[in-house]
Design a protein around this motif. Structure first.
Motif, PDB file in Angstrom:
ATOM      1  N   LYS A  24      45.303  33.382  44.176  1.00 27.11           N
ATOM      2  CA  LYS A  24      44.202  34.635  44.072  1.00 27.11           C
ATOM      3  C   LYS A  24      44.756  35.896  43.727  1.00 27.11           C
ATOM      4  O   LYS A  24      44.413  36.545  42.965  1.00 27.11           O
ATOM      5  CB  LYS A  24      43.239  34.602  45.252  1.00 27.11           C
ATOM      6  N   GLY A  79      39.777  28.560  38.372  1.00 33.28           N
ATOM      7  CA  GLY A  79      38.836  28.622  39.302  1.00 33.28           C
ATOM      8  C   GLY A  79      38.931  29.781  40.246  1.00 33.28           C
ATOM      9  O   GLY A  79      38.125  30.418  40.707  1.00 33.28           O
ATOM     10  N   ALA A  82      37.744  33.220  38.685  1.00 35.64           N
ATOM     11  CA  ALA A  82      36.515  33.139  38.505  1.00 35.64           C
ATOM     12  C   ALA A  82      35.922  33.318  39.802  1.00 35.64           C
ATOM     13  O   ALA A  82      34.364  33.789  39.986  1.00 35.64           O
ATOM     14  CB  ALA A  82      35.995  32.028  37.647  1.00 35.64           C
ATOM     15  N   ALA A  83      36.281  32.930  40.966  1.00 32.00           N
ATOM     16  CA  ALA A  83      35.597  32.734  42.353  1.00 32.00           C
ATOM     17  C   ALA A  83      35.505  33.888  43.062  1.00 32.00           C
ATOM     18  O   ALA A  83      36.412  35.036  42.711  1.00 32.00           O
ATOM     19  CB  ALA A  83      36.515  31.569  43.095  1.00 32.00           C
ATOM     20  N   GLY A  84      34.697  34.200  43.547  1.00 34.45           N
ATOM     21  CA  GLY A  84      34.491  35.418  44.574  1.00 34.45           C
ATOM     22  C   GLY A  84      35.056  35.448  45.736  1.00 34.45           C
ATOM     23  O   GLY A  84      35.222  36.526  46.469  1.00 34.45           O
ATOM     24  N   ASP A  85      35.726  34.198  46.398  1.00 35.84           N
ATOM     25  CA  ASP A  85      36.436  34.061  47.503  1.00 35.84           C
ATOM     26  C   ASP A  85      37.577  33.129  47.184  1.00 35.84           C
ATOM     27  O   ASP A  85      37.669  32.451  46.448  1.00 35.84           O
ATOM     28  CB  ASP A  85      35.351  33.920  48.577  1.00 35.84           C
ATOM     29  N   VAL A 135      28.010  33.829  47.650  1.00 35.89           N
ATOM     30  CA  VAL A 135      29.311  34.097  46.855  1.00 35.89           C
ATOM     31  C   VAL A 135      29.364  33.105  45.888  1.00 35.89           C
ATOM     32  O   VAL A 135      29.741  33.478  44.719  1.00 35.89           O
ATOM     33  CB  VAL A 135      30.148  34.120  48.026  1.00 35.89           C
ATOM     34  N   VAL A 136      29.152  31.826  46.160  1.00 35.61           N
ATOM     35  CA  VAL A 136      29.703  30.833  45.163  1.00 35.61           C
ATOM     36  C   VAL A 136      28.591  30.599  44.176  1.00 35.61           C
ATOM     37  O   VAL A 136      28.823  30.359  42.928  1.00 35.61           O
ATOM     38  CB  VAL A 136      29.743  29.368  45.912  1.00 35.61           C
ATOM     39  N   LEU A 138      27.018  32.805  42.763  1.00 39.99           N
ATOM     40  CA  LEU A 138      26.926  33.867  41.907  1.00 39.99           C
ATOM     41  C   LEU A 138      28.189  33.713  40.878  1.00 39.99           C
ATOM     42  O   LEU A 138      28.399  34.214  39.916  1.00 39.99           O
ATOM     43  CB  LEU A 138      27.180  35.410  42.629  1.00 39.99           C
ATOM     44  N   HIS A 139      28.821  32.664  41.287  1.00 39.17           N
ATOM     45  CA  HIS A 139      30.260  32.324  40.204  1.00 39.17           C
ATOM     46  C   HIS A 139      30.445  30.643  40.085  1.00 39.17           C
ATOM     47  O   HIS A 139      31.135  30.009  40.446  1.00 39.17           O
ATOM     48  CB  HIS A 139      31.563  32.706  41.162  1.00 39.17           C
ATOM     49  N   LEU A 141      31.010  29.220  37.459  1.00 41.04           N
ATOM     50  CA  LEU A 141      32.193  28.423  36.644  1.00 41.04           C
ATOM     51  C   LEU A 141      33.257  28.281  37.534  1.00 41.04           C
ATOM     52  O   LEU A 141      33.951  27.138  37.379  1.00 41.04           O
ATOM     53  CB  LEU A 141      32.555  29.688  35.623  1.00 41.04           C
ATOM     54  N   ALA A 142      33.571  29.179  38.649  1.00 38.13           N
ATOM     55  CA  ALA A 142      34.671  28.585  39.383  1.00 38.13           C
ATOM     56  C   ALA A 142      34.266  27.359  40.105  1.00 38.13           C
ATOM     57  O   ALA A 142      35.225  26.645  40.203  1.00 38.13           O
ATOM     58  CB  ALA A 142      34.707  29.643  40.651  1.00 38.13           C
TER      59      ALA A 142
END
Length: 288
Positions: A24, A79, A82-85, A135-136, A138-139, A141-142
């Motif tokens: 990350k 991934g 693209a992820a928020g976490d 959180v997921v 909204l993302h 694609l991740a």
């Protein structure tokens, strides 16, 4: 299993778990395809002594190398970018276990035990719950990329079953070479800012691909391979369930992830499903 071997298993779990943090951090500076290329460029240099032909099996080795090096790992780090976490990615990567069960049914005509089918359903349901975490959600694609990476890993796992006498470092060397040869033109075609990212990278940012290559591939995989040579798969594999748990802990404490009830419940469901698939429970009335 002796205490020293359990300690080694803990080190391998920690090495794999921290790889999510390193990845990350790495894709926060480097474009994901470039990061993956740099990771494997270092790995192929370190594993040059093991980069040797495998007579009679090279077609399968090269196919596995392309699926893993070019497809699986590029999607994993894509991934992460693209992820928020970090936590949701670490848990979603466990999809490779139920996907491997389904791949065995589809390609090999296997007939898994009912408990494995139940575990597969529980794991997929857990990931669906995770998918509705804000959180997921909204993302998306991740999650799609991680699911694709898991499917690629499952396919490679089926192919690996046909390999005979190929050492873990030899296989990793071919995966690294395939990744460098396959991803170098892809990063040049689809990404930008590579030269600036390389020129401005600090020693800490260079440490991310270095750790991913050394800590995850050499240390993590090396330890697990060593343990598998000394203990049954049914004993070693369940120990690796600690890796996503540690990754979530690292994500919360080091990366600042926020745990929602959906991520916790979905994560527990996914890990429970993976445990049902991997752990062979002793029959009642028998000694464990």
């Amino acid at each position: 299993m002796p205490f020293t071997h359990l300690l080694l298993a803990l080190i391998a779990n920690a090495a794999w778990a921290f790889n999510f943090i390193a990845g990350k951090a790495g894709v926060a500076h480097f474009p994901p395809l470039l990061f993956t290329t740099l990771r494997f460029a270092l790995l192929v240099l370190l594993l040059l002594p093991w980069l040797r032909p495998v007579p009679g099996q090279m077609r399968r080795v090269l196919l596995i190398a392309v699926v893993m090096g070019v497809i699986h790992f590029s999607m994993i780090f894509g991934g992460l970018a693209a992820a928020g976490d970090v936590s949701s990615v670490a848990i979603a990567t466990q999809l490779y276990v139920p996907m491997s069960v389904l791949a065995g049914i589809w390609w090999l005509g296997e007939r898994p035990e009912p408990r494995r089918l139940l575990g597969t359903a529980i794991a997929f349901a857990g990931v669906l719950v995770i998918g509705f975490d804000p959180v997921v959600f909204l993302h998306p694609l991740a999650l799609a990329l991680i699911a694709g990476a898991s499917a690629a890993f499952a396919g490679a796992s089926i192919l690996m079953r046909g390999l005979k006498g190929v050492g873990v470092f030899t296989m990793q060397a071919w995966i690294a070479l395939a990744a460098v040869l396959g991803l170098t033109p892809l990063t040049l075609l689809f990404e930008h800012g590579q030269a600036q990212a390389i020129a401005t990278a600090s020693w800490l940012e260079w440490g991310a691909p270095a750790y991913s290559a050394i800590g995850s591939s050499l240390v993590g995989h090396g330890i697990v391979y060593w343990l598998l040579k000394r203990h049954p798969v049914g004993v070693t594999a369940p120990l690796m369930l600690l890796s996503p748990v540690l990754a979530v802990i690292f994500g919360v404490t080091l990366w600042g992830d926020q745990l929602s009830w959906k991520l916790v419940v979905g994560g527990l469901m996914t890990l429970a499903g993976v445990a049902v698939i991997n752990v062979r429970w002793p029959l009642r009335g028998t000694r464990p």
